[in-house]
Design an enzyme around this catalytic site. Structure first.
Site, short mmCIF file in Angstrom:
data_model
loop_
_atom_site.label_atom_id
_atom_site.label_comp_id
_atom_site.label_asym_id
_atom_site.label_seq_id
_atom_site.Cartn_x
_atom_site.Cartn_y
_atom_site.Cartn_z
N SER A 153 52.76 100.56 -18.60
CA SER A 153 51.48 100.33 -17.92
C SER A 153 51.49 98.95 -17.24
CB SER A 153 50.34 100.51 -18.91
OG SER A 153 49.11 100.66 -18.25
N ASP A 236 49.01 111.66 -16.70
CA ASP A 236 48.52 110.42 -16.10
C ASP A 236 47.59 110.82 -14.96
OD1 ASP A 236 49.21 107.70 -16.90
OD2 ASP A 236 51.32 108.28 -16.74
N HIS A 268 48.97 108.98 -20.58
CA HIS A 268 49.29 107.57 -20.35
C HIS A 268 49.67 106.85 -21.66
CE1 HIS A 268 49.07 103.91 -17.91
NE2 HIS A 268 48.54 103.32 -18.97
#
Length: 293
Positions: A153, A236, A268
């Site tokens: 991320s 995602d 995610h």
């Protein structure tokens, strides 16, 4: 999918709220579960590895590393630097040792990097810190057989910024053999007008100079030999998936060694949590890259 510039703020915020897209549980629950999974994995890592905690790489309060060292000593020791996510404002190195669980057993050193998250740290500082952390690791562990990066991320963004460093102003030129960029953001402009930027307070100028998507020529100059894996979760958000896809295409067009891994049945969060498992696809890819599978 429409360009982010045409999205209303509410839609843009939703696109950049990863917890809204998990199919496993509600938004608040998926974040709680994520933190719990990382903590539990890190506790396990601390029971199977030798540790050097809070190793300084600079003078700043947050400039410290946690090092997970295999119990067996071998001359062929690859080292993986892990840069945590949390939208540059949450999490820390304290729950970032989880991926050491399967790796130390294969003779791999894992280093979790701490950096000054917002609002204490700003984007320029965080990028400078992770770059310095890599320099420090190379100076402290000169005997390693290969240096690898992994970031999730916001950490994938920071890892991409490391790959895009002009090392001429540093005392060393890191030879990074491989990098795993997992569910990252490579163009910071879309988040300027969202809640994500509130603690970061980035201007457009700051966002532009810290967007890996605009630094591909520098990455090519600094890291042309690096094998890059860009991974994204099936669940995602469309914008996160587009960020990975666009960055992959720009690296591929530049002639770099890059692959895109679209990981089925992941969102995610569990796309990175599963690195605690030796049999998980990304763990296997990483071990294979290091010749350790």
């Amino acid at each position: 999918m429409s360009d982010w510039r045409n999205m209303k703020r509410g839609e843009l915020e939703k696109q950049y709220s990863p917890s809204q897209w998990s199919h496993r549980m509600a938004a608040d629950d998926v974040i709680k579960a994520h933190v719990a999974a990382l903590k539990s994995g890190t506790e396990k890592a601390r029971s199977v590895a030798q540790m050097l905690l809070d190793v300084p790489y600079g003078d700043g309060e947050g400039e410290k590393l946690d090092v997970y060292v295999p119990n067996s000593s071998s001359p062929d020791v690859p080292l993986v630097i892990y840069i945590h996510g949390g939208y540059w404002q949450f999490l820390s190195k304290e729950e970032s040792g989880f991926m050491a669980v399967p790796l130390v057993q294969k003779g791999v050193v894992v280093v979790a990097v701490g950096y000054s998250i917002a609002p204490k740290g700003n984007m320029d500082l965080m990028v400078a810190q992770v770059r310095r952390s890599v320099v420090s690791v190379i100076q402290q562990y000169s005997h390693i057989s290969g240096l690898y990066l992994c970031g999730h991320s916001a950490g994938a963004h920071l890892a991409a910024m490391v790959l895009s460093t002009d090392w001429s102003e540093y005392s060393v030129m890191p030879q990074i053999k491989g990098a795993f960029l997992v569910s990252g953001i490579y163009d910071l402009l879309p988040i300027l007008s969202t809640y994500v930027n509130e603690p970061l307070k980035m201007t457009e100028e700051v966002a532009l100079r810290n967007s890996p998507s605009r630094l591909v020529p520098q990455l090519k100059a600094s890291s042309s030999a690096c094998e890059i894996v860009i991974a994204v979760g099936q669940n995602d958000s469309p914008e996160f998936r587009k960020q990975s896809d666009d960055y992959f295409k720009s690296l591929e067009t530049a002639g770099l060694k890059v692959t895109l891994e679209d990981i089925p049945n992941t969102d995610h969060f569990n796309i990175i949590e599963q690195l605690v498992d030796e049999n998980y696809h990304l763990t296997q890819l990483l071990l294979k890259m290091m010749g350790k599978n």
